[in-house]
Design a protein around this motif. Structure first.
Motif, PDB file in Angstrom:
ATOM      1  N   LYS A 199       0.842  -1.185   0.000  1.00 52.51           N
ATOM      2  CA  LYS A 199       0.000   0.000   0.000  1.00 52.51           C
ATOM      3  C   LYS A 199       0.881   1.240   0.000  1.00 52.51           C
ATOM      4  O   LYS A 199       2.083   1.160   0.256  1.00 52.51           O
ATOM      5  N   LEU A 200       0.265   2.378  -0.293  1.00 55.45           N
ATOM      6  CA  LEU A 200       0.992   3.638  -0.229  1.00 55.45           C
ATOM      7  C   LEU A 200       1.317   3.931   1.228  1.00 55.45           C
ATOM      8  O   LEU A 200       0.445   3.908   2.100  1.00 55.45           O
ATOM      9  N   ARG A 201       2.573   4.188   1.534  1.00 52.53           N
ATOM     10  CA  ARG A 201       3.007   4.437   2.909  1.00 52.53           C
ATOM     11  C   ARG A 201       2.551   5.808   3.380  1.00 52.53           C
ATOM     12  O   ARG A 201       2.677   6.799   2.659  1.00 52.53           O
ATOM     13  N   GLN A 202       2.031   5.850   4.606  1.00 48.77           N
ATOM     14  CA  GLN A 202       1.723   7.127   5.241  1.00 48.77           C
ATOM     15  C   GLN A 202       2.948   7.615   6.009  1.00 48.77           C
ATOM     16  O   GLN A 202       3.692   6.814   6.581  1.00 48.77           O
ATOM     17  N   ASN A 203       3.146   8.906   6.029  1.00 47.23           N
ATOM     18  CA  ASN A 203       4.350   9.459   6.655  1.00 47.23           C
ATOM     19  C   ASN A 203       4.361   9.287   8.171  1.00 47.23           C
ATOM     20  O   ASN A 203       5.427   9.199   8.776  1.00 47.23           O
ATOM     21  N   LYS A 204       3.178   9.224   8.778  1.00 44.55           N
ATOM     22  CA  LYS A 204       3.105   9.170  10.230  1.00 44.55           C
ATOM     23  C   LYS A 204       2.451   7.881  10.721  1.00 44.55           C
ATOM     24  O   LYS A 204       3.030   7.131  11.491  1.00 44.55           O
ATOM     25  N   ALA A 205       1.234   7.640  10.297  1.00 44.01           N
ATOM     26  CA  ALA A 205       0.450   6.515  10.816  1.00 44.01           C
ATOM     27  C   ALA A 205       0.987   5.170  10.334  1.00 44.01           C
ATOM     28  O   ALA A 205       1.364   5.016   9.173  1.00 44.01           O
ATOM     29  N   VAL A 206       1.005   4.203  11.261  1.00 45.54           N
ATOM     30  CA  VAL A 206       1.388   2.825  10.950  1.00 45.54           C
ATOM     31  C   VAL A 206       0.302   1.907  11.506  1.00 45.54           C
ATOM     32  O   VAL A 206      -0.120   2.073  12.651  1.00 45.54           O
ATOM     33  N   PRO A 207      -0.172   0.937  10.727  1.00 46.59           N
ATOM     34  CA  PRO A 207      -1.159   0.007  11.281  1.00 46.59           C
ATOM     35  C   PRO A 207      -0.567  -0.793  12.437  1.00 46.59           C
ATOM     36  O   PRO A 207       0.646  -1.005  12.499  1.00 46.59           O
ATOM     37  N   TYR A 208      -1.432  -1.221  13.352  1.00 48.39           N
ATOM     38  CA  TYR A 208      -0.993  -2.197  14.339  1.00 48.39           C
ATOM     39  C   TYR A 208      -1.047  -3.594  13.729  1.00 48.39           C
ATOM     40  O   TYR A 208      -0.274  -4.477  14.099  1.00 48.39           O
ATOM     41  N   GLY A 216     -12.098 -14.551   0.678  1.00 51.49           N
ATOM     42  CA  GLY A 216     -12.550 -14.844   2.027  1.00 51.49           C
ATOM     43  C   GLY A 216     -11.607 -15.667   2.867  1.00 51.49           C
ATOM     44  O   GLY A 216     -11.821 -15.822   4.080  1.00 51.49           O
ATOM     45  N   ASP A 217     -10.565 -16.228   2.263  1.00 50.80           N
ATOM     46  CA  ASP A 217      -9.592 -17.036   3.005  1.00 50.80           C
ATOM     47  C   ASP A 217      -8.386 -16.186   3.380  1.00 50.80           C
ATOM     48  O   ASP A 217      -7.778 -15.543   2.506  1.00 50.80           O
ATOM     49  N   SER A 218      -8.039 -16.199   4.658  1.00 56.86           N
ATOM     50  CA  SER A 218      -6.911 -15.395   5.126  1.00 56.86           C
ATOM     51  C   SER A 218      -5.612 -15.829   4.457  1.00 56.86           C
ATOM     52  O   SER A 218      -5.282 -17.014   4.422  1.00 56.86           O
ATOM     53  N   ALA A 219      -4.890 -14.864   3.898  1.00 53.41           N
ATOM     54  CA  ALA A 219      -3.604 -15.147   3.252  1.00 53.41           C
ATOM     55  C   ALA A 219      -2.446 -14.835   4.193  1.00 53.41           C
ATOM     56  O   ALA A 219      -1.513 -15.621   4.325  1.00 53.41           O
ATOM     57  N   GLU A 220      -2.526 -13.672   4.864  1.00 52.66           N
ATOM     58  CA  GLU A 220      -1.447 -13.306   5.782  1.00 52.66           C
ATOM     59  C   GLU A 220      -1.875 -12.166   6.691  1.00 52.66           C
ATOM     60  O   GLU A 220      -2.632 -11.281   6.294  1.00 52.66           O
ATOM     61  N   THR A 221      -1.359 -12.202   7.917  1.00 48.99           N
ATOM     62  CA  THR A 221      -1.521 -11.120   8.879  1.00 48.99           C
ATOM     63  C   THR A 221      -0.141 -10.698   9.370  1.00 48.99           C
ATOM     64  O   THR A 221       0.651 -11.543   9.788  1.00 48.99           O
ATOM     65  N   ILE A 222       0.156  -9.425   9.285  1.00 47.53           N
ATOM     66  CA  ILE A 222       1.399  -8.872   9.817  1.00 47.53           C
ATOM     67  C   ILE A 222       1.039  -7.994  11.010  1.00 47.53           C
ATOM     68  O   ILE A 222       0.212  -7.090  10.890  1.00 47.53           O
ATOM     69  N   VAL A 223       1.626  -8.291  12.161  1.00 47.61           N
ATOM     70  CA  VAL A 223       1.318  -7.564  13.391  1.00 47.61           C
ATOM     71  C   VAL A 223       2.530  -6.754  13.826  1.00 47.61           C
ATOM     72  O   VAL A 223       3.644  -7.277  13.913  1.00 47.61           O
ATOM     73  N   TYR A 224       2.306  -5.484  14.124  1.00 43.42           N
ATOM     74  CA  TYR A 224       3.370  -4.575  14.536  1.00 43.42           C
ATOM     75  C   TYR A 224       3.461  -4.539  16.063  1.00 43.42           C
ATOM     76  O   TYR A 224       3.360  -3.479  16.681  1.00 43.42           O
ATOM     77  N   ASP A 225       3.656  -5.697  16.672  1.00 42.20           N
ATOM     78  CA  ASP A 225       3.776  -5.742  18.128  1.00 42.20           C
ATOM     79  C   ASP A 225       5.220  -5.815  18.582  1.00 42.20           C
ATOM     80  O   ASP A 225       5.597  -5.208  19.580  1.00 42.20           O
ATOM     81  N   THR A 226       6.048  -6.551  17.851  1.00 44.24           N
ATOM     82  CA  THR A 226       7.475  -6.623  18.172  1.00 44.24           C
ATOM     83  C   THR A 226       8.304  -6.583  16.900  1.00 44.24           C
ATOM     84  O   THR A 226       7.826  -6.933  15.817  1.00 44.24           O
TER      85      THR A 226
END
Length: 289
Positions: A199-208, A216-226
């Motif tokens: 996606k186009l990167r935002q300068n400030k906001a980052v998804p968690y 409908g089938d999950s392909a991948e989840t990336i979590v910004y926890d660590t």
């Protein structure tokens, strides 16, 4: 007495585990006072920091013991890819360590030194412009899990900010095996195969969290926890460990997932989630021929 440590020496001081409540190191923390979030692209690397906008008094996020006070620069800090400038590192009884960087060295508390006990909200210094972001006086704040040697997203531990920046996808691209980008906002017909979704990167906001599904089938989840270190590179985790080059192939794009598209009609669903579990949902109808 103030001392300077390289990263490996700092790690040698870290150990144990437990649990307690943390607080933000500045009296006022909101979406306006933070200019860059954990996981953002900063200085050519995935950032392990939350970076504040303006100078302010800096206090300890939790009770602990000072394990290092850094008052000069080094080019070899490992995790800390950019110089911390003047900084203090506090070890906590819960197995975490907090790092307070870009401080005004003249404002460091006189009694602050190795093994100094500090209380929650105990004053450390005021922020300055001693670190890599020389044009900013804002605090650079980090949290480390010293047992698992991972950088931790401070927003997991701290009180929730009242309002998070809005998450936007903007233009979404699929990168094919030949290195070609396809703008799926306008290009709907694609060959079958494996693609990286950006996606186009935002300068400030980052998804968690970013969630991508195909039909409908999950392909991948990336979590910004660590953020962990793999073969000398800082990485975020999804189905695989993704380095800065994977996450941010250029200054404009941010990785969402790696997917497989097969022949037929496909619906690509992208969900961007912030730390408050508020979601931005997008659907793209694709013709895979």
């Amino acid at each position: 007495m103030k001392k300077t440590y390289i990263y490996t020496a700092i790690l040698a001081l870290l150990a144990t585990s437990g649990a307690s409540a943390f607080d933000w190191p500045l009296q006022e923390t909101n979406s306006d006072t933070i200019i860059s979030d954990f996981g953002q692209l900063i200085g050519g690397n995935i950032s392990t920091s939350v970076i504040y906008k303006d100078d302010a008094e800096v206090c300890s996020s939790d009770a602990g013991s000072v394990i290092a006070v850094i008052d000069d620069h080094s080019d070899d800090f490992g995790w800390f890819e950019s110089s911390l400038g003047a900084a203090a590192i506090v070890s906590h009884s819960d197995g975490l360590a907090t790092v307070y960087a870009n401080l005004n060295s003249d404002s460091l508390q006189e009694n602050l030194g190795e093994a100094t006990k500090i209380s929650t909200k105990g004053k450390i210094a005021t922020s300055g412009n001693s670190a890599w972001q020389a044009e900013s006086n804002g605090l650079e704040f980090k949290v480390f899990d010293r047992k698992n040697l991972a950088a931790v997203n401070p927003k997991i531990l701290m009180p929730r900010i009242a309002k998070e920046p809005h998450l936007e996808a903007g233009t979404v691209y699929l990168l094919d095996k030949n290195g070609n980008y396809h703008n799926i906002n306008t290009e709907k017909r694609l060959a079958p195969g494996t693609y990286f979704v950006y996606k186009l990167r935002q300068n400030k906001a980052v998804p968690y969290k970013t969630i991508v599904a195909v039909n409908g089938d999950s392909a991948e989840t990336i979590v910004y926890d660590t953020i962990t270190e793999k073969e000398g590179k800082l990485c975020l985790s999804g189905n695989a460990s993704y380095s800065t080059k994977d996450m941010y192939p250029d200054n404009d794009k941010q990785l969402l997932a790696k997917i497989l598209l097969t022949k037929g009609q496909s619906t690509l669903t992208i969900t961007l989630v912030n730390i408050q579990e508020n979601s931005t949902l997008l659907n793209y109808k694709l013709d895979i021929y």
